[in-house]
Design an enzyme around this catalytic site. Structure first.
Site, PDB file in Angstrom:
ATOM      1  N   TYR A 183     -15.193   5.249 -15.004  1.00 22.95           N
ATOM      2  CA  TYR A 183     -13.743   5.280 -14.766  1.00 22.95           C
ATOM      3  C   TYR A 183     -13.305   4.202 -15.380  1.00 22.95           C
ATOM      4  CZ  TYR A 183     -14.371   9.053 -11.138  1.00 22.95           C
ATOM      5  OH  TYR A 183     -14.730  10.200 -10.626  1.00 22.95           O
TER       6      TYR A 183
ATOM      7  N   ASP B 116     -25.161   9.620 -13.302  1.00 21.31           N
ATOM      8  CA  ASP B 116     -25.235  10.403 -11.944  1.00 21.31           C
ATOM      9  C   ASP B 116     -26.582  10.986 -11.887  1.00 21.31           C
ATOM     10  OD1 ASP B 116     -22.991  10.463 -10.346  1.00 21.31           O
ATOM     11  OD2 ASP B 116     -21.963  11.589 -12.030  1.00 21.31           O
TER      12      ASP B 116
ATOM     13  N   GLY C  86     -21.365  13.773  -4.958  1.00 16.34           N
ATOM     14  CA  GLY C  86     -20.495  13.347  -4.386  1.00 16.34           C
ATOM     15  C   GLY C  86     -18.953  14.001  -4.495  1.00 16.34           C
TER      16      GLY C  86
ATOM     17  N   TYR D 224     -17.737  15.328  -6.902  1.00 20.65           N
ATOM     18  CA  TYR D 224     -17.655  16.495  -8.176  1.00 20.65           C
ATOM     19  C   TYR D 224     -18.883  17.591  -7.909  1.00 20.65           C
ATOM     20  CZ  TYR D 224     -14.102  15.145 -11.508  1.00 20.65           C
ATOM     21  OH  TYR D 224     -12.903  14.966 -11.951  1.00 20.65           O
ATOM     22  N   ASP D 225     -18.353  18.858  -8.393  1.00 25.49           N
ATOM     23  CA  ASP D 225     -19.419  19.865  -8.505  1.00 25.49           C
ATOM     24  C   ASP D 225     -19.339  20.334  -9.950  1.00 25.49           C
ATOM     25  OD1 ASP D 225     -17.820  19.887  -5.708  1.00 25.49           O
ATOM     26  OD2 ASP D 225     -19.703  20.890  -5.342  1.00 25.49           O
TER      27      ASP D 225
ATOM     28  N   HIS E 241     -10.950   8.735 -16.438  1.00 27.13           N
ATOM     29  CA  HIS E 241     -12.335   8.667 -16.424  1.00 27.13           C
ATOM     30  C   HIS E 241     -12.818   9.716 -17.452  1.00 27.13           C
ATOM     31  CE1 HIS E 241     -11.372  11.710 -13.312  1.00 27.13           C
ATOM     32  NE2 HIS E 241     -12.472  12.451 -13.845  1.00 27.13           N
TER      33      HIS E 241
ATOM     34  N   HIS F  59     -16.240  12.229 -18.339  1.00 26.77           N
ATOM     35  CA  HIS F  59     -17.665  12.961 -18.214  1.00 26.77           C
ATOM     36  C   HIS F  59     -18.484  13.402 -19.250  1.00 26.77           C
ATOM     37  CE1 HIS F  59     -16.090  14.402 -14.028  1.00 26.77           C
ATOM     38  NE2 HIS F  59     -14.804  14.344 -14.650  1.00 26.77           N
TER      39      HIS F  59
ATOM     40  N   ILE G 237     -40.290  17.928 -32.659  1.00 23.40           N
ATOM     41  CA  ILE G 237     -38.986  17.119 -32.327  1.00 23.40           C
ATOM     42  C   ILE G 237     -38.086  17.534 -31.180  1.00 23.40           C
ATOM     43  CG2 ILE G 237     -38.680  16.354 -34.758  1.00 23.40           C
ATOM     44  CD1 ILE G 237     -36.900  18.302 -35.483  1.00 23.40           C
TER      45      ILE G 237
ATOM     46  N   HIS H 166     -10.927  12.663 -18.811  1.00 20.78           N
ATOM     47  CA  HIS H 166     -10.132  13.275 -17.988  1.00 20.78           C
ATOM     48  C   HIS H 166      -8.965  12.561 -17.272  1.00 20.78           C
ATOM     49  CE1 HIS H 166     -10.350  15.852 -13.715  1.00 20.78           C
ATOM     50  NE2 HIS H 166      -9.311  15.854 -14.574  1.00 20.78           N
TER      51      HIS H 166
HETATM   52 CU   LIG Z   1     -12.950  14.368 -13.616  1.00 24.18          CU
END
Ligand SMILES: [Cu+2]
Length: 382
Positions: free
Chosen positions: A29, A43, A126, A128-129, A186, A188, A335, A345
C-alpha cells in the site's frame, strides 16, 4: 499448481511444463500513515490462516458443467488438512474462435470455434479474492489468468468526500470510495514459477530482440526491424524487463522442428505493471523479485518461493535476488522461469462496495514446437 503438462501430438506425448505454480503475491500500500506504512503484504508466504485456497461455490464460481477437485491445505501449524472443492475443471466454448479465413477467390469462409479447458482455483486473502485460471487451448497455448476482486482496503477519514476542504490531506494517498471512506493506492504483484520442460528437461533461454535497422540510401525503404537472437548463458542475462521489445523463448537445442529450428515455447506477457518503489525501500527489498518481470534460474528443488521461504521476517536476504547473485549457468540445462504479473490499483467509485473482477493474463505458447497450426483438425461446429 499444475504438473506434467503434456501435449498429445498425433499420438506422441510431448512434455511442455513440468510444474507451474503461483509462487508469491505482493500487495504494497502507498500510504505512509502510522497504521498503514507496514501494509506491504507478501501474501502467500505470510498468510497462513487456514491456507489461501477458498472453497469454490458450485454453480456460481464455476459453470454448471464443472467437475470439482478436493485437496490439501496447510493449517497455521503447517499440518496438511483435507479441503473440499478447492479447484474446478471445466470446458467452455462461449463464442471463442480458434482460427478463420475468408478465401477471397472462392468467397468461402472456413472458421473453427475453439474450446478451452479451464482449471480454476480461488484464493481468499483477507479483504481480497483472487481467481487463478490455467486455460489450456487447442492451439497448444496455455493462458495463465489472474482475476482480482473482493473488498478494497479502506480507512475512515474526517472529510466526507472529495469536495470537503480537508479532502486534499485525507485523500493524498488514495481516493474516496464512500462517505468518510478512503481506499489507499496500492499494487498487486503475482509471481509465477514455471518449470518449463520443452520436449524434455534440458532447455535454454533465448531472447529475440527486435532491433530497428536503418537501410542504405539505395534502398526503397528507410528503415525496418530485424530479429537478433541471443542465448542467455547465465542468470544475469535472463533478467528481463517487461517493456523490452523482445520475444522470450525456452528452446530445446537438441530437438529440431520440421523447419530446422529448435522447438520452443514462448512466454508472452499481457498488460502488466512494474514496481515504482525505490530499491532502498524495505517492501521492495523484501519482495525483491519485483525488480524484473522475468528471471530464469537453474532448477533447484528448494527454490520455490520468489521472496524466499520465510518472508514475514525477511530483510531481503532470500529469494530470487539472493539466489541469482551466484550468476549460475542456465544454458542447455533444466531451467525455471519466474514471471510476475502486476497491476497498480487506483481505486474507483465502481470498486466499492465489492470490486468487479479485473483480469490480467500471460500466455505460454508454442513457437516452432509444432510443424503447423495444431488446431487445424478442429471439427466444424455445424
Ligand atoms: Cu487492489
Amino acid at each position: 499448481m499444475v504438473s506434467l503438462v503434456r501435449y498429445d501430438d498425433a499420438g506422441r506425448s510431448r512434455s511442455v511444463l513440468y510444474e507451474g505454480a503461483l509462487s508469491e503475491i505482493f500487495v504494497p500500500y502507498m500510504d505512509p500513515g502510522e497504521s498503514w506504512y507496514n501494509s506491504t503484504f507478501i501474501d502467500l508466504g505470510e498468510y497462513t490462516a487456514d491456507g489461501v485456497l477458498s472453497p469454490i461455490e458450485p454453480g456460481e464460481d464455476c459453470p454448471e458443467n464443472a467437475s470439482y477437485l478436493d485437496g490439501l491445505a496447510p493449517d497455521e501449524h503447517g499440518v496438511p488438512r483435507p479441503r473440499r472443492n478447492v479447484g474446478c475443471l471445466f470446458e467452455r466454448e462461449a463464442g471463442a474462435i480458434s482460427w478463420r479465413h475468408l478465401n477471397w477467390t472462392t468467397n468461402v469462409v472456413d472458421s473453427r470455434g475453439g474450446r478451452d479447458l479451464v482449471l480454476r482455483t480461488i484464493a481468499n486473502l483477507g479483504n481480497y479474492d483472487y481467481f487463478f485460471d490455467w486455460v489450456f487451448q487447442q492451439d497448444g497455448s496455455i493462458r495463465v489468468v489472474v482475476g482480482s476482486t473482493g473488498v478494497v482496503n479502506n480507512k475512515a477519514v474526517k472529510s466526507k468526500d472529495a469536495s470537503d476542504p480537508g479532502a486534499a490531506q485525507d485523500g493524498a494517498y488514495g481516493r474516496f470510495v464512500a462517505d468518510n471512506t478512503v481506499a489507499p493506492n496500492h499494487d498487486h504483484f503475482f509471481a509465477f514459477r514455471l518449470d518449463l520442460d520443452v520436449d524434455g528437461p534440458k532447455n535454454s533461454f533465448v531472447v529475440d530482440r527486435l532491433v530497428p535497422k536503418r537501410l542504405p540510401e539505395s534502398s526503397l525503404r528507410k528503415s525496418l526491424w530485424v530479429v537478433e537472437e541471443e542465448v542467455a548463458k547465465t542468470e544475469s542475462q535472463a533478467q528481463r524487463g517487461m517493456h523490452e521489445t523482445a520475444l522470450w523463448r525456452f528452446v530445446n537445442p537438441a530437438q529440431k522442428g520440421r523447419l530446422g529450428y529448435p522447438v520452443s515455447y514462448q512466454i508472452r506477457g499481457g498488460h502488466s505493471a512494474e514496481s515504482l518503489l525505490s530499491e532502498d525501500d524495505f517492501p521492495q527489498k523484501r519482495a525483491g523479485f519485483i525488480r524484473h518481470a522475468l528471471w530464469v534460474t537453474p532448477y533447484k528443488p528448494d527454490e520455490l518461493y520468489a521472496a524466499g521461504d520465510f518472508p514475514t521476517q525477511s530483510r531481503g536476504e532470500d529469494g530470487l535476488p539472493t539466489w541469482t547473485k551466484a550468476n549460475r549457468p542456465i544454458e542447455n540445462t533444466d531451467i525455471v522461469a519466474w514471471y510476475t504479473v502486476g497491476m497498480h490499483h487506483v481505486v474507483r467509485a465502481e470498486d466499492w462496495p465489492v470490486m468487479p473482477v479485473v483480469w490480467h493474463d500471460f500466455e505460454i505458447r508454442p513457437f516452432d514446437f509444432f510443424a503447423r497450426n495444431p488446431a487445424l483438425d478442429l471439427p466444424r461446429s455445424r
